[in-house]
Design a protein around this motif. Sequence first.
Motif, PDB file in Angstrom:
ATOM      1  N   SER A 239       0.832  -1.203   0.000  1.00 28.57           N
ATOM      2  CA  SER A 239       0.000   0.000   0.000  1.00 28.57           C
ATOM      3  C   SER A 239       0.865   1.249   0.000  1.00 28.57           C
ATOM      4  N   HIS A 240       1.866   1.249   0.857  1.00 26.10           N
ATOM      5  CA  HIS A 240       2.732   2.425   0.937  1.00 26.10           C
ATOM      6  C   HIS A 240       3.526   2.606  -0.350  1.00 26.10           C
ATOM      7  N   GLU A 241       4.079   1.504  -0.860  1.00 25.35           N
ATOM      8  CA  GLU A 241       4.917   1.609  -2.048  1.00 25.35           C
ATOM      9  C   GLU A 241       4.107   1.963  -3.295  1.00 25.35           C
ATOM     10  N   VAL A 242       2.861   1.463  -3.374  1.00 27.38           N
ATOM     11  CA  VAL A 242       2.027   1.789  -4.529  1.00 27.38           C
ATOM     12  C   VAL A 242       1.461   3.197  -4.399  1.00 27.38           C
ATOM     13  N   ARG A 243       1.057   3.548  -3.192  1.00 24.67           N
ATOM     14  CA  ARG A 243       0.482   4.871  -2.997  1.00 24.67           C
ATOM     15  C   ARG A 243       1.495   5.987  -3.223  1.00 24.67           C
ATOM     16  N   THR A 244       2.754   5.738  -2.894  1.00 19.94           N
ATOM     17  CA  THR A 244       3.753   6.806  -3.002  1.00 19.94           C
ATOM     18  C   THR A 244       3.867   7.333  -4.431  1.00 19.94           C
ATOM     19  N   PRO A 245       4.121   6.480  -5.438  1.00 21.02           N
ATOM     20  CA  PRO A 245       4.134   7.037  -6.804  1.00 21.02           C
ATOM     21  C   PRO A 245       2.759   7.502  -7.264  1.00 21.02           C
ATOM     22  N   LEU A 246       1.698   6.830  -6.809  1.00 24.26           N
ATOM     23  CA  LEU A 246       0.356   7.244  -7.211  1.00 24.26           C
ATOM     24  C   LEU A 246       0.031   8.622  -6.648  1.00 24.26           C
ATOM     25  N   ASN A 247       0.494   8.881  -5.417  1.00 23.71           N
ATOM     26  CA  ASN A 247       0.300  10.211  -4.846  1.00 23.71           C
ATOM     27  C   ASN A 247       0.966  11.273  -5.709  1.00 23.71           C
ATOM     28  N   GLY A 248       2.159  10.956  -6.184  1.00 23.63           N
ATOM     29  CA  GLY A 248       2.850  11.905  -7.052  1.00 23.63           C
ATOM     30  C   GLY A 248       2.096  12.141  -8.345  1.00 23.63           C
ATOM     31  N   ILE A 249       1.565  11.065  -8.928  1.00 24.49           N
ATOM     32  CA  ILE A 249       0.811  11.200 -10.183  1.00 24.49           C
ATOM     33  C   ILE A 249      -0.411  12.080  -9.982  1.00 24.49           C
ATOM     34  N   LEU A 250      -1.199  11.788  -8.938  1.00 25.22           N
ATOM     35  CA  LEU A 250      -2.422  12.551  -8.702  1.00 25.22           C
ATOM     36  C   LEU A 250      -2.117  13.998  -8.315  1.00 25.22           C
ATOM     37  N   GLY A 251      -1.119  14.176  -7.464  1.00 26.48           N
ATOM     38  CA  GLY A 251      -0.779  15.532  -7.050  1.00 26.48           C
ATOM     39  C   GLY A 251      -0.276  16.376  -8.201  1.00 26.48           C
ATOM     40  N   CYS A 706      -0.327   7.635  15.660  1.00 26.43           N
ATOM     41  CA  CYS A 706      -0.033   9.061  15.534  1.00 26.43           C
ATOM     42  C   CYS A 706      -0.571   9.841  16.730  1.00 26.43           C
ATOM     43  N   ILE A 707      -1.812   9.544  17.106  1.00 30.60           N
ATOM     44  CA  ILE A 707      -2.404  10.253  18.240  1.00 30.60           C
ATOM     45  C   ILE A 707      -1.650   9.930  19.522  1.00 30.60           C
ATOM     46  N   ALA A 708      -1.262   8.658  19.674  1.00 28.65           N
ATOM     47  CA  ALA A 708      -0.532   8.263  20.879  1.00 28.65           C
ATOM     48  C   ALA A 708       0.826   8.947  20.960  1.00 28.65           C
ATOM     49  N   ALA A 709       1.449   9.201  19.817  1.00 29.87           N
ATOM     50  CA  ALA A 709       2.765   9.853  19.810  1.00 29.87           C
ATOM     51  C   ALA A 709       2.671  11.346  20.084  1.00 29.87           C
ATOM     52  N   GLY A 710       1.455  11.929  20.009  1.00 30.98           N
ATOM     53  CA  GLY A 710       1.293  13.348  20.298  1.00 30.98           C
ATOM     54  C   GLY A 710       0.975  14.199  19.093  1.00 30.98           C
ATOM     55  N   MET A 711       0.620  13.571  17.955  1.00 38.56           N
ATOM     56  CA  MET A 711       0.271  14.364  16.774  1.00 38.56           C
ATOM     57  C   MET A 711      -1.133  14.932  16.920  1.00 38.56           C
ATOM     58  N   ASP A 712      -1.407  15.997  16.163  1.00 39.00           N
ATOM     59  CA  ASP A 712      -2.681  16.710  16.287  1.00 39.00           C
ATOM     60  C   ASP A 712      -3.627  16.457  15.127  1.00 39.00           C
ATOM     61  N   GLY A 713      -3.164  15.837  14.074  1.00 38.74           N
ATOM     62  CA  GLY A 713      -4.011  15.600  12.907  1.00 38.74           C
ATOM     63  C   GLY A 713      -3.454  14.471  12.068  1.00 38.74           C
ATOM     64  N   PHE A 714      -4.201  14.119  11.030  1.00 39.63           N
ATOM     65  CA  PHE A 714      -3.849  12.950  10.219  1.00 39.63           C
ATOM     66  C   PHE A 714      -4.331  13.213   8.793  1.00 39.63           C
ATOM     67  N   LEU A 715      -3.413  13.237   7.830  1.00 47.21           N
ATOM     68  CA  LEU A 715      -3.754  13.421   6.423  1.00 47.21           C
ATOM     69  C   LEU A 715      -3.256  12.219   5.624  1.00 47.21           C
ATOM     70  N   THR A 716      -4.142  11.675   4.814  1.00 43.76           N
ATOM     71  CA  THR A 716      -3.783  10.544   3.970  1.00 43.76           C
ATOM     72  C   THR A 716      -3.383  11.043   2.592  1.00 43.76           C
ATOM     73  N   LYS A 717      -2.280  10.545   2.087  1.00 42.52           N
ATOM     74  CA  LYS A 717      -1.846  10.904   0.744  1.00 42.52           C
ATOM     75  C   LYS A 717      -2.719  10.185  -0.282  1.00 42.52           C
ATOM     76  N   PRO A 718      -2.929  10.755  -1.460  1.00 39.22           N
ATOM     77  CA  PRO A 718      -2.339  11.990  -1.982  1.00 39.22           C
ATOM     78  C   PRO A 718      -2.958  13.232  -1.350  1.00 39.22           C
ATOM     79  N   LEU A 719      -2.137  14.256  -1.210  1.00 43.59           N
ATOM     80  CA  LEU A 719      -2.597  15.488  -0.595  1.00 43.59           C
ATOM     81  C   LEU A 719      -3.608  16.180  -1.500  1.00 43.59           C
ATOM     82  N   ASP A 720      -4.695  16.596  -0.901  1.00 46.27           N
ATOM     83  CA  ASP A 720      -5.727  17.349  -1.602  1.00 46.27           C
ATOM     84  C   ASP A 720      -5.703  18.781  -1.071  1.00 46.27           C
ATOM     85  N   ARG A 721      -5.816  19.738  -1.992  1.00 43.87           N
ATOM     86  CA  ARG A 721      -5.654  21.133  -1.595  1.00 43.87           C
ATOM     87  C   ARG A 721      -6.681  21.543  -0.541  1.00 43.87           C
TER      88      ARG A 721
END
Length: 739
Positions: A239-251, A706-721
């Motif tokens: 999932s991570h390896e496929v999403r990474t280039p796909l995120n680039g394509i969509l972005g 992420c929440i347990a580590a102290g993060m405040d939000g969560f965004l799934t790639k690909p980034l949407d404006r």
Amino acid sequence: MRDRSLRRAGVSFLRLMLSIVVRGAVIVTMSFVAAFGFIAGSRSPVANYDPHVFAIGVAGMFGAACGAIGLLLARMRGLKSELRAQQQRVEELADRNWELKESEERAKSFMAAQGDVIVRRDPDGRITYVNDAFCVLADRARAELVGTTFTLPVLEQGATAHSADGTRLHDQKIAADAGARWIAWREVMVRSATLPGAEMQSVGRDVTDRAQAERALADARDQAETANRAKSRFLAMVSHEVRTPLNGILGMADLLRDTALTPEQSTYVKAVKTSGDALLSLIDEILDFSKIEAGRIDLDARTFDLVALIEETAELIAPRAQAKELDIASYVEDGLPRRVIGDAARLRQVLLNLAGNAVKFTDRGGVAIIVERGIWPGEIDLLVRDTGIGIGPDEHDRIFKEFEQADGGIARKFGGTGLGLSISRRIVEHMGGRIAVESVPGSGSTFRVALALAPAADSDDAAVAPPALGGMDIMIVAASAVESALMARRLTHWGARVCVAPDEKVAAALLPERAWGAIFIDHALGRAACDALARIAAAVPRRFVLVTPAARPELPALKEAGFTSYLVKPVRAASLAARIAGGHSEFDRLGDKAEASGGTTSEDPSKGLPILVAEDNEINALLARALLTRLGHRPTIATSGDAAIDAWMSARDAGEPYAIVLMDLHMPGSDGIDATRRIRAVEADGPRTPIIALTANAFEEDRDACIAAGMDGFLTKPLDRERLAAALATAADAKAMAA
């Protein structure tokens, strides 16, 4: 026992016969002696012989003799009858004895055929009885075992259990010449006829095959679990390896669409974007299905706003529906609790699946998401209704199976994996609900989800405060019956008298008939029809136009045409109530922005913020930089977790800290989780920097980590404006409030 009874019966019979013979002899002897004495006396010369007395005496003696003989004969008949009864009893006992012997032999043969191991021991532990199977297992003769305290060599002892009748149950692994054997023992105390006290009887059954099968099953289960964990890790990695280039394509496709392109180039970029979105959806479905198959679906029951969830779902699907010129609308029945307890994320996933399918299989008309009371107390029905191609009765069950579709032929028109409905069914059943479909080919479909959603403690039964319409006459002019029917239903419940006109001609004919209090005109009728109706309805005090977001550029012209206000489709209940009750006389763009964002209005506080982006992938970093720059921010890129920590520390020490950190989870060196923990450790006694996670994985465990580590939000790639801007605004607001 039975032999002794027969012997006692024979002795009793002999004694009876002897008694009869003795009594007969005594009676005969006494009769002879009496007769002889009487005759001798009568012949004596000294006796006074009287023939009459002699005759009377003889007759008396003869009568006594006859009576005695009669008694003897009667007694003999009784004895013969008793003798026959005893003989019959003896025969019955003999038959019973034969049956008992036969049953005993049958039981012995049955036990021998079973091959169970049987041994009895006295209170001192000495063997009193063993069967052949025990002798074979012990490899000793019976004579060597009886009277000894011999025990079988135990290699492994299983757990011991006791049944309700006092039987002791346990398993033992026994060493034997033919190899180790597993014996399942049942031990119980039995009384002995020959020994005082009770004996311990142990019956053992060879369950080696069962034990081996259980061991093999346990090994197979362990291997399956290991393989399942490996599959999950593999899917996460893929999932991570496929999403990474796909995120680039969509972005990059999004960025490219914002540049000056020829019509042909725009078409190609749109095709790239559409194909990438379809591939991303496919990956998400496969990941969801794999998680459900692995039993890793977890529910997070929390309080959520039911009305907001339904209306937001309709708005998320609206762009796809409006691109096909379909109507989409939502309706929550008045009187239902607004705030309920359940897993909002999973419920939204189910509704998005059902509504997305409805849009895909509908070419004309529209889609409606309706929430009503269920048939059982505390139950809520969620309906997704469309006017699409419909489903045949023989397909109603099949479409909920994996990789199945209603349109499943070789020349099928609609794509997809066929996993959406299967995933939805499993989620609904995991939530304790039901899902079913009602459909006729060519007449659309209705998917019904029945769930028990308990009202929250702070819930208000009034989803929207109804306006006081007081019998107001309202006209709705719309070609599609989806949005107009639900609006009419809601306005009627609020007390209005509603009339729905299918086109501008019918509306123009109806306008003079009443003093209308408001009129709603769907922009889908066409610009010319809208302008004409606005002029004809100039006497109506409230004139609303229903527009899609794509029609916003036409709002100034619509205002000039004579409309007093507008509503964006799909129409929210709160917006409808506020507009018709308030009677706005001009277009309120700020209010419209508030409506689109769920009722909040504010300037974007994140403009021009210094933002640190921790991202090791060059394409994703380029995309994040471009998006943030276009949003007016000042991004800084760090290519690893350690570099992100150094950049954050340097800016903090220089007195110009970053306003927000966008943290990728998977990076060389320190990953995003570790980097966040280290930053939070430094901030223990100081101001807190908002950190938003960036990841290509969509797993709930990633979000929890992420929440347990102290993060405040969560965004799934690909980034949407839009989603990125909203997340930055939320983080900036939270930081401002903390300050």
